[in-house]
Design a protein around this motif. Structure first.
Motif, short mmCIF file in Angstrom:
data_model
loop_
_atom_site.label_atom_id
_atom_site.label_comp_id
_atom_site.label_asym_id
_atom_site.label_seq_id
_atom_site.Cartn_x
_atom_site.Cartn_y
_atom_site.Cartn_z
N UNK A 184 0.85 -1.17 0.00
CA UNK A 184 0.00 0.00 0.00
C UNK A 184 0.89 1.23 0.00
N UNK A 185 0.42 2.30 -0.60
CA UNK A 185 1.16 3.56 -0.60
C UNK A 185 0.23 4.67 -0.08
N UNK A 186 0.84 5.75 0.34
CA UNK A 186 0.10 6.91 0.85
C UNK A 186 0.55 8.14 0.08
N UNK A 187 -0.39 9.05 -0.21
CA UNK A 187 0.06 10.36 -0.68
C UNK A 187 0.91 10.99 0.42
N UNK A 188 1.91 11.79 0.05
CA UNK A 188 2.72 12.45 1.08
C UNK A 188 1.79 13.27 1.97
N UNK A 189 2.02 13.23 3.30
CA UNK A 189 1.05 13.84 4.22
C UNK A 189 0.96 15.35 4.07
N UNK A 190 -0.24 15.88 4.37
CA UNK A 190 -0.49 17.31 4.20
C UNK A 190 0.09 18.13 5.35
N UNK A 191 0.28 17.50 6.51
CA UNK A 191 0.77 18.26 7.67
C UNK A 191 1.85 17.47 8.40
N UNK A 245 9.53 13.55 18.79
CA UNK A 245 8.16 13.33 18.30
C UNK A 245 8.00 13.92 16.91
N UNK A 246 7.36 13.16 16.05
CA UNK A 246 7.02 13.65 14.71
C UNK A 246 5.57 13.27 14.46
N UNK A 247 4.75 14.28 14.25
CA UNK A 247 3.34 14.04 13.95
C UNK A 247 3.11 14.34 12.49
N UNK A 248 2.34 13.51 11.81
CA UNK A 248 1.94 13.85 10.45
C UNK A 248 0.61 13.21 10.11
N UNK A 249 -0.04 13.78 9.09
CA UNK A 249 -1.35 13.28 8.72
C UNK A 249 -2.06 14.28 7.83
N UNK A 250 -3.39 14.13 7.74
CA UNK A 250 -4.15 15.07 6.90
C UNK A 250 -4.07 16.50 7.45
N UNK A 251 -4.54 17.45 6.66
CA UNK A 251 -4.43 18.87 7.01
C UNK A 251 -5.00 19.13 8.40
N UNK A 252 -4.20 19.75 9.26
CA UNK A 252 -4.63 20.09 10.61
C UNK A 252 -4.32 19.03 11.64
N UNK A 286 -1.53 17.12 12.25
CA UNK A 286 -0.24 17.19 12.95
C UNK A 286 -0.24 18.28 14.00
N UNK A 287 -0.86 19.42 13.69
CA UNK A 287 -0.92 20.53 14.64
C UNK A 287 -1.72 20.12 15.89
N UNK A 288 -2.86 19.45 15.66
CA UNK A 288 -3.71 19.03 16.78
C UNK A 288 -2.97 18.04 17.68
N UNK A 289 -2.37 17.03 17.06
CA UNK A 289 -1.67 16.00 17.83
C UNK A 289 -0.47 16.58 18.56
N UNK A 290 0.29 17.42 17.86
CA UNK A 290 1.49 17.99 18.44
C UNK A 290 1.16 18.85 19.65
N UNK A 291 0.08 19.63 19.55
CA UNK A 291 -0.33 20.47 20.68
C UNK A 291 -0.77 19.61 21.87
N UNK A 292 -1.50 18.52 21.57
CA UNK A 292 -1.96 17.64 22.66
C UNK A 292 -0.76 16.99 23.36
N UNK A 293 0.22 16.55 22.56
CA UNK A 293 1.39 15.89 23.14
C UNK A 293 2.20 16.90 23.96
N UNK A 294 2.28 18.12 23.47
CA UNK A 294 3.01 19.16 24.20
C UNK A 294 2.38 19.39 25.58
N UNK A 295 1.05 19.41 25.63
CA UNK A 295 0.37 19.58 26.91
C UNK A 295 0.65 18.39 27.84
N UNK A 296 0.71 17.19 27.24
CA UNK A 296 0.96 16.03 28.10
C UNK A 296 2.37 16.07 28.68
N UNK A 297 3.34 16.48 27.85
CA UNK A 297 4.72 16.57 28.35
C UNK A 297 4.80 17.62 29.46
N UNK A 298 4.04 18.70 29.29
CA UNK A 298 4.09 19.79 30.28
C UNK A 298 3.66 19.31 31.67
#
Lengths: 471, 471
Positions: free
Chosen positions: A216-223, A279-286, A288-300
């Protein structure tokens, strides 16, 4: 016999030159590499190396080998570190590298079909030009072949999001030990009896030879978002990763390096005793930003954790597949090994502590030992140990130190209920522990082996230990 | 023989009462249900029904059956619609329902271990009280047992996010046909030879009997969003679903019902000729909102699509497992069947059109036929056909109409390169098509069968057709 094979395949496809035989007498097994480096080689030369040009050639070789009861060792990129492709006896080495064609790109259904000898890195480069990726990036990407990755149950560095090789490969073609060719598919998903693809993921050449696969292949992620953190301890970091997975996040990369590795590779960013989390987050538009922010809060929420910005992840991305240091050490006679295990979250921090303590106590020649967690699941994670030791400069000394390292790590892993292999496979190095790893499932594996390979010619001594090859 | 079994298991565990034998002579196979409804029963009564109280009891029965060469039919909840648990000859029916214990809840590692006879709906209710779910919700959840779901390669209604049964079950215990007990694990993920769990997903009792399993669980999701849309055609809707999956979204529910089903169940919301798309997004905090907004934008790109708000999804959630209408029709002598196939995106819209056209042309007794897509992958989706026909009121007439429906759908599916079964399994209804479904992998399955069940006593006629049971 060589003449018979030449008449089967054509003369130029059967090689017996000493340099070719020597090169195919081993893979990247540190035990043999160090022995060779100190002039104490103990590898077995193959009888010959054959280079099939087609699936039908592979079938012809396997039929021949079964009829003559000659062992066959399938050989891909040679990146295996467990001796899985190192012949244990006079064998035909079946080199798959000539089967390196891209058979079909299907952009509508997001698949690519390739021959098994295709080097994954070459395929990735070809896909990237067209806007796609397999999402599968093992460290050996530059030399490992698709068939070898299937045969060893590979995991890539982005596995926490993209899954492992069994998730990547939708359909495969394999030649059974009797020379029959099978094509097994689960596409797009089937409920038509057992999914027999799984006989070949992890078969290590002992049940057949994979000759082609649909990935299987994936289009390169948007975020995409990168973030690194200093973490006060492995125990804190492992608990954090557990919580991240528990919440349902799937960061493509989530690597927790212990203080030794953090200091070695990211010394400018961390303080002594700190771990580093990449940490590297990627996925559809928006996403990576959502996941990255959530993970940042958890680390805090972890006292003593500190954000380090994206740079350490950039550094890792650039250098992640550089294994020159490994080869430098090995060439100087130092045993360097990478040993991947995995365990449930409830025991993995204890396993980390106990494994390093046991190595230090039981291997006097140990120079350094470290670990990172890099493939996360909701139930647990892997631990990837990097171990270096200075053995005496003779064959037996290297053997003794090598096996003392392995015995220590396998024993402690099993005592904690972990699995002895996360993604490198079994090969020859772990074969003696397979019976205790599989428990009651071990006789079942032997039955399948005997049903498919009655003469026991397929890669003897790899996966199943040598004394288990006989019916 | 009954006396021998009674001395093995205890008298109360071996039943021969006519009513018990009659109840266990069939599962939910519409062919037999309709025949029974019109008084033209053609089921085979079992020799006896045994109710093992432990894995060791199951092992004792299988050892006994192998020694005496008596067929054994494992029987779970009886929700299968393909005759997989309907004895084809004088057999011991092995009823798993007494093995219904919850063995261990592990909240730290997010697993629950249960015996195979546990009804999934009971387990889900128990988990929900504690804040967890398996994420696996087949329509049969109220009666299907965990072991049966494994044996048939079940898919749940939320599979697009949570995966299928092979993703849910991490570790399983099975009794092989010779009575040996194996435990096979991939936890948290292993590279220790082939993942032999997969011999049992989809084995349909032909390779062994699952007796226990460890399932992954999830905390109940932090976010959820529902949205329904009217879509102008199946072709538009299927292209939309392909694009959603391609972008990397994984809505837990993504159901596209064709105009017939839309009018039947959501007639107040849609206009004649419109399809309905039901979407349910869930995940960690913020995820459902992000995904739902992205999907809403994608739908807005389709000319003629209209948002319908969340209510149709609420209606579906409330009524999704109501099969009373099915039983009403069947009891009146109407053949109602649900036939699940799957195909790549590039052909699935053509397959939908061709399948309905062929049914209408080749089954004069057809009353109605419709379909929905409800399990999406990046490579394709399923089509779940619902077919009703009015056969003559005699056994042969029911057989003739039944097989004309199946022959039509299987032929058209195979002509389009689809798979004949997405998640119901093979049973007896599809067994005649298994050879063409598997192609070159079919002889491999037969070899595995012969290796594990030499006397051929395990569920003869299910999965492998009856004339293929002999070594």
């Amino acid at each position: 016999m060589i003449e018979d094979l030449r008449s089967l395949l054509g003369g130029e496809r059967v090689l017996t030159e000493p340099a070719v035989l020597a090169a195919r007498s081993r893979d990247s097994w540190p035990l043999r590499l160090v022995q060779a480096a100190i002039g104490a080689e103990s590898a077995h030369l193959p009888l010959c190396v054959v280079r099939p040009a087609s699936t039908e050639d592979v079938a012809a070789v396997l039929r021949f080998a079964a009829a003559k009861a000659v062992p066959v060792v399938p050989y891909g990129g040679g990146s295996g570190v467990l001796g899985g492709a190192a012949p244990s006896t006079a064998s035909i080495v079946l080199e798959l590298g000539s089967l390196d064609g891209i058979l079909e790109l299907d952009e509508q259904n997001l698949t690519v079909r390739v021959q098994a000898g295709m080097v994954l890195g070459s395929l990735e480069a070809w896909l990237k030009e067209r806007g796609y990726t397999t999402g599968h990036y093992p460290q050996s990407i530059g030399i490992a072949q698709v068939g070898g990755l299937i045969a060893t149950r590979s995991a890539g560095q982005f596995s926490t999001r993209y899954g492992n090789i069994e998730d990547v490969v939708l359909d495969l073609e394999a030649v059974l030990p009797d020379g029959s060719v099978v094509r097994v598919s689960n596409e797009p998903r089937r409920s038509s009896g057992p999914d027999l693809r799984h006989l070949f993921f992890g078969c290590e050449g002992a049940l057949g030879v994979v000759t082609a696969a649909t990935l299987r292949i994936f289009p390169l992620p948007a975020s995409r978002r990168l973030a690194a953190y200093a973490i006060p301890s492995m125990r804190h970091g492992l608990a954090l990763l557990r919580d991240v997975m528990r919440d349902g996040w799937r960061p493509a990369v989530a690597r927790l390096h212990d203080p030794i590795e953090a200091a070695r590779s990211y010394g400018a960013a961390v303080q002594a005793g700190e771990c580093i989390l990449l940490l590297l987050s990627e996925g559809p538009a928006g996403y990576a930003e959502l996941e990255s922010a959530a993970l940042s809060r958890q680390v805090a929420g972890i006292e003593g954790a500190r954000p380090l910005g994206p740079d350490p992840v950039v550094t890792w991305l650039e250098h992640r597949n550089d294994v020159r240091e490994f080869y430098r050490y090995v060439a100087s006679g130092v045993l360097v090994d990478t040993i991947d295990v995995a365990a449930r979250w409830s025991v993995v921090a204890d396993l980390y502590d106990a494994a390093l303590a046991d190595l230090r106590a039981s291997v006097p020649e140990l120079m350094i030992a470290s670990a990172h967690a890099s493939h996360c699941y909701a139930q647990g994670t892997n631990l990837y140990f990097i171990v270096a030791a200075q053995p005496p400069r003779h064959a037996e000394g290297v053997e003794r130190v090598y096996w003392s390292i392995w015995t220590s790590l396998m024993r402690v892993t099993q005592a904690h209920g972990g699995t002895i292999s996360h993604h490198h496979g079994i090969g020859k190095a772990r074969a003696r522990w397979l019976s205790s790893e599989l428990g009651s499932a071990y006789p079942l594996l032997r039955r399948i082996k005997r049903a498919l390979d009655p003469p026991g010619v397929m890669n003897p001594g790899t996966l199943l230990p040598e004394d288990d090859q006989q019916p």
